[in-house]
Scaffold this motif. Structure first.
Motif, PDB file in Angstrom:
ATOM      1  N   ARG A  46       0.826  -1.212   0.000  1.00  0.00           N
ATOM      2  CA  ARG A  46       0.000   0.000   0.000  1.00  0.00           C
ATOM      3  C   ARG A  46       0.859   1.261   0.000  1.00  0.00           C
ATOM      4  NH1 ARG A  46      -3.377  -3.535   3.090  1.00  0.00           N
ATOM      5  NH2 ARG A  46      -2.643  -2.773   5.087  1.00  0.00           N
ATOM      6  N   LEU A  47       1.973   1.240   0.705  1.00  0.00           N
ATOM      7  CA  LEU A  47       2.882   2.392   0.662  1.00  0.00           C
ATOM      8  C   LEU A  47       3.409   2.617  -0.750  1.00  0.00           C
ATOM      9  CD1 LEU A  47       5.025   2.179   3.918  1.00  0.00           C
ATOM     10  CD2 LEU A  47       3.525   4.052   3.207  1.00  0.00           C
ATOM     11  N   ARG A  48       3.777   1.539  -1.434  1.00  0.00           N
ATOM     12  CA  ARG A  48       4.257   1.675  -2.810  1.00  0.00           C
ATOM     13  C   ARG A  48       3.152   2.171  -3.730  1.00  0.00           C
ATOM     14  NH1 ARG A  48       6.602  -3.376  -5.200  1.00  0.00           N
ATOM     15  NH2 ARG A  48       6.995  -1.949  -6.913  1.00  0.00           N
ATOM     16  N   LEU A  49       1.946   1.635  -3.568  1.00  0.00           N
ATOM     17  CA  LEU A  49       0.824   2.098  -4.385  1.00  0.00           C
ATOM     18  C   LEU A  49       0.573   3.586  -4.163  1.00  0.00           C
ATOM     19  CD1 LEU A  49      -1.660  -0.886  -3.959  1.00  0.00           C
ATOM     20  CD2 LEU A  49      -0.713  -0.070  -6.134  1.00  0.00           C
ATOM     21  N   LEU A  50       0.556   4.004  -2.913  1.00  0.00           N
ATOM     22  CA  LEU A  50       0.334   5.421  -2.603  1.00  0.00           C
ATOM     23  C   LEU A  50       1.424   6.282  -3.217  1.00  0.00           C
ATOM     24  CD1 LEU A  50      -1.521   7.386  -1.029  1.00  0.00           C
ATOM     25  CD2 LEU A  50       0.129   7.216   0.838  1.00  0.00           C
ATOM     26  N   SER A  51       2.656   5.828  -3.135  1.00  0.00           N
ATOM     27  CA  SER A  51       3.780   6.565  -3.711  1.00  0.00           C
ATOM     28  C   SER A  51       3.655   6.658  -5.226  1.00  0.00           C
ATOM     29  CB  SER A  51       5.093   5.882  -3.330  1.00  0.00           C
ATOM     30  OG  SER A  51       6.173   6.492  -3.966  1.00  0.00           O
ATOM     31  N   MET A  52       3.264   5.569  -5.864  1.00  0.00           N
ATOM     32  CA  MET A  52       3.101   5.570  -7.316  1.00  0.00           C
ATOM     33  C   MET A  52       1.992   6.523  -7.739  1.00  0.00           C
ATOM     34  SD  MET A  52       3.501   1.504  -8.113  1.00  0.00           S
ATOM     35  CE  MET A  52       3.298   1.649  -9.902  1.00  0.00           C
ATOM     36  N   ILE A  53       0.910   6.542  -6.978  1.00  0.00           N
ATOM     37  CA  ILE A  53      -0.220   7.419  -7.297  1.00  0.00           C
ATOM     38  C   ILE A  53       0.170   8.879  -7.067  1.00  0.00           C
ATOM     39  CG2 ILE A  53      -2.558   8.073  -6.600  1.00  0.00           C
ATOM     40  CD1 ILE A  53      -2.935   5.009  -5.905  1.00  0.00           C
ATOM     41  N   ALA A  54       0.780   9.155  -5.927  1.00  0.00           N
ATOM     42  CA  ALA A  54       1.117  10.538  -5.557  1.00  0.00           C
ATOM     43  C   ALA A  54       2.176  11.141  -6.462  1.00  0.00           C
ATOM     44  CB  ALA A  54       1.592  10.577  -4.110  1.00  0.00           C
ATOM     45  N   SER A  55       3.087  10.323  -6.947  1.00  0.00           N
ATOM     46  CA  SER A  55       4.203  10.855  -7.737  1.00  0.00           C
ATOM     47  C   SER A  55       3.922  10.870  -9.237  1.00  0.00           C
ATOM     48  CB  SER A  55       5.466  10.039  -7.472  1.00  0.00           C
ATOM     49  OG  SER A  55       5.308   8.707  -7.908  1.00  0.00           O
ATOM     50  N   ARG A  56       2.767  10.414  -9.637  1.00  0.00           N
ATOM     51  CA  ARG A  56       2.436  10.341 -11.057  1.00  0.00           C
ATOM     52  C   ARG A  56       2.241  11.739 -11.642  1.00  0.00           C
ATOM     53  NH1 ARG A  56       2.258   6.155 -14.775  1.00  0.00           N
ATOM     54  NH2 ARG A  56       0.939   6.777 -16.486  1.00  0.00           N
ATOM     55  N   GLU A  57       2.925  12.003 -12.740  1.00  0.00           N
ATOM     56  CA  GLU A  57       2.759  13.282 -13.420  1.00  0.00           C
ATOM     57  C   GLU A  57       1.313  13.409 -13.883  1.00  0.00           C
ATOM     58  OE1 GLU A  57       4.575  15.585 -17.274  1.00  0.00           O
ATOM     59  OE2 GLU A  57       5.874  14.204 -16.178  1.00  0.00           O
ATOM     60  N   GLY A  58       0.727  14.540 -13.661  1.00  0.00           N
ATOM     61  CA  GLY A  58      -0.671  14.754 -14.005  1.00  0.00           C
ATOM     62  C   GLY A  58      -1.599  14.471 -12.843  1.00  0.00           C
ATOM     63  N   GLY A  59      -1.094  13.846 -11.786  1.00  0.00           N
ATOM     64  CA  GLY A  59      -1.872  13.667 -10.570  1.00  0.00           C
ATOM     65  C   GLY A  59      -2.773  12.460 -10.505  1.00  0.00           C
ATOM     66  N   GLU A  60      -2.848  11.657 -11.574  1.00  0.00           N
ATOM     67  CA  GLU A  60      -3.677  10.460 -11.523  1.00  0.00           C
ATOM     68  C   GLU A  60      -3.039   9.342 -12.336  1.00  0.00           C
ATOM     69  OE1 GLU A  60      -7.439  11.875 -12.995  1.00  0.00           O
ATOM     70  OE2 GLU A  60      -6.928  11.303 -15.034  1.00  0.00           O
ATOM     71  N   ILE A  61      -3.454   8.116 -12.003  1.00  0.00           N
ATOM     72  CA  ILE A  61      -2.880   6.954 -12.672  1.00  0.00           C
ATOM     73  C   ILE A  61      -3.961   5.894 -12.848  1.00  0.00           C
ATOM     74  CG2 ILE A  61      -2.099   5.927 -10.504  1.00  0.00           C
ATOM     75  CD1 ILE A  61       0.406   4.914 -12.022  1.00  0.00           C
ATOM     76  N   CYS A  62      -3.894   5.188 -13.951  1.00  0.00           N
ATOM     77  CA  CYS A  62      -4.825   4.107 -14.254  1.00  0.00           C
ATOM     78  C   CYS A  62      -4.395   2.844 -13.513  1.00  0.00           C
ATOM     79  CB  CYS A  62      -4.848   3.848 -15.758  1.00  0.00           C
ATOM     80  SG  CYS A  62      -5.939   2.490 -16.249  1.00  0.00           S
ATOM     81  N   VAL A  63      -5.358   2.075 -13.066  1.00  0.00           N
ATOM     82  CA  VAL A  63      -5.051   0.814 -12.397  1.00  0.00           C
ATOM     83  C   VAL A  63      -4.244  -0.102 -13.317  1.00  0.00           C
ATOM     84  CG1 VAL A  63      -7.186  -0.405 -13.012  1.00  0.00           C
ATOM     85  CG2 VAL A  63      -5.997  -0.973 -10.883  1.00  0.00           C
ATOM     86  N   CYS A  64      -4.430   0.055 -14.619  1.00  0.00           N
ATOM     87  CA  CYS A  64      -3.687  -0.770 -15.579  1.00  0.00           C
ATOM     88  C   CYS A  64      -2.181  -0.472 -15.520  1.00  0.00           C
ATOM     89  CB  CYS A  64      -4.222  -0.578 -16.989  1.00  0.00           C
ATOM     90  SG  CYS A  64      -4.056   1.097 -17.639  1.00  0.00           S
ATOM     91  N   ASP A  65      -1.798   0.715 -15.033  1.00  0.00           N
ATOM     92  CA  ASP A  65      -0.393   1.056 -14.880  1.00  0.00           C
ATOM     93  C   ASP A  65       0.159   0.658 -13.508  1.00  0.00           C
ATOM     94  OD1 ASP A  65      -0.211   2.233 -17.432  1.00  0.00           O
ATOM     95  OD2 ASP A  65      -1.071   4.103 -16.659  1.00  0.00           O
ATOM     96  N   LEU A  66      -0.712   0.391 -12.563  1.00  0.00           N
ATOM     97  CA  LEU A  66      -0.283  -0.001 -11.217  1.00  0.00           C
ATOM     98  C   LEU A  66      -0.026  -1.500 -11.109  1.00  0.00           C
ATOM     99  CD1 LEU A  66      -2.815   2.112  -9.116  1.00  0.00           C
ATOM    100  CD2 LEU A  66      -0.355   2.516  -9.319  1.00  0.00           C
ATOM    101  N   THR A  67      -0.911  -2.290 -11.657  1.00  0.00           N
ATOM    102  CA  THR A  67      -0.868  -3.747 -11.487  1.00  0.00           C
ATOM    103  C   THR A  67       0.435  -4.389 -11.947  1.00  0.00           C
ATOM    104  OG1 THR A  67      -3.272  -3.758 -11.704  1.00  0.00           O
ATOM    105  CG2 THR A  67      -2.157  -5.870 -11.940  1.00  0.00           C
ATOM    106  N   PRO A  68       0.998  -4.018 -13.111  1.00  0.00           N
ATOM    107  CA  PRO A  68       2.232  -4.693 -13.564  1.00  0.00           C
ATOM    108  C   PRO A  68       3.449  -4.457 -12.665  1.00  0.00           C
ATOM    109  CG  PRO A  68       1.205  -3.488 -15.375  1.00  0.00           C
ATOM    110  CD  PRO A  68       0.485  -3.105 -14.135  1.00  0.00           C
ATOM    111  N   ALA A  69       3.413  -3.452 -11.811  1.00  0.00           N
ATOM    112  CA  ALA A  69       4.553  -3.149 -10.946  1.00  0.00           C
ATOM    113  C   ALA A  69       4.683  -4.131  -9.785  1.00  0.00           C
ATOM    114  CB  ALA A  69       4.436  -1.727 -10.402  1.00  0.00           C
TER     115      ALA A  69
END
Length: 128
Positions: A46-69
Motif C-alpha cells: 500500500r505504501l508503494r501504491l500510494l507513492s506511485m499514485i502521488a508521484s504520477r505526473e498529471g496527478g492520476e494513474i490508471c489501475v492498468c499502470d499499477l498492477t504490472p509493478a
C-alpha cells in the motif's frame, strides 16, 4: 493541586486552530480516524501504491499502470487500493473499463499537520 484543562485534538480551540499530536492528547474519535490511516499505511504494498499514485505526473494513474509493478494478482491490488480509499488517502473514478486513482491531499496534509512538531515549519513551508 492545580487542575489543568485537557485540550483534545480535533476540537475547536480558542484560536480556531487544531493542535498537533505533540501539543495535546488525541480525542477518541480522532484516534480511531488516524488509526485507520496508519493501518492503511502499515503495509509495504500500500505504501508503494500510494507513492506511485502521488508521484504520477498529471496527478492520476490508471489501475492498468499499477498492477504490472507488483507480483500480485489484480484482485489483491484492488483490495489494497480499496483500503487506501477507505482510509481517505486516495480517490478514484471509473472511465470505461479502467479505474483512475489520485491522491487526496487534504488527508496527507492533515497527517503532516498532526505530526509536525510545534514551532517547526512543515516540509511544504521549508521547500518554498
Amino acid at each position: 493541586m492545580s487542575k489543568q484543562e485537557l485540550v483534545l485534538l480535533g476540537q475547536d480551540s480558542a484560536d480556531g486552530c487544531c493542535p498537533g499530536l505533540l501539543t495535546a492528547p488525541l480525542g477518541e474519535e480522532q484516534a480511531v480516524e488516524l488509526a485507520k490511516v496508519f493501518k492503511a499505511l502499515g503495509d509495504p504494498v500500500r505504501l508503494r501504491l500510494l507513492s506511485m499514485i502521488a508521484s504520477r505526473e498529471g496527478g492520476e494513474i490508471c489501475v492498468c499502470d499499477l498492477t504490472p509493478a507488483f507480483d500480485l494478482s489484480q484482485p489483491t491490488i484492488s483490495h489494497h487500493l480499496k483500503l487506501l480509499r477507505q482510509a481517505g488517502l486516495i480517490d478514484c473514478e471509473r472511465r470505461g473499463t479502467w479505474v483512475y486513482y489520485w491522491l487526496r491531499p487534504e488527508t496527507t496534509d492533515k497527517l503532516v499537520g498532526i505530526l509536525t512538531r510545534p514551532g517547526q515549519p512543515t516540509p511544504a513551508e521549508t521547500s518554498s
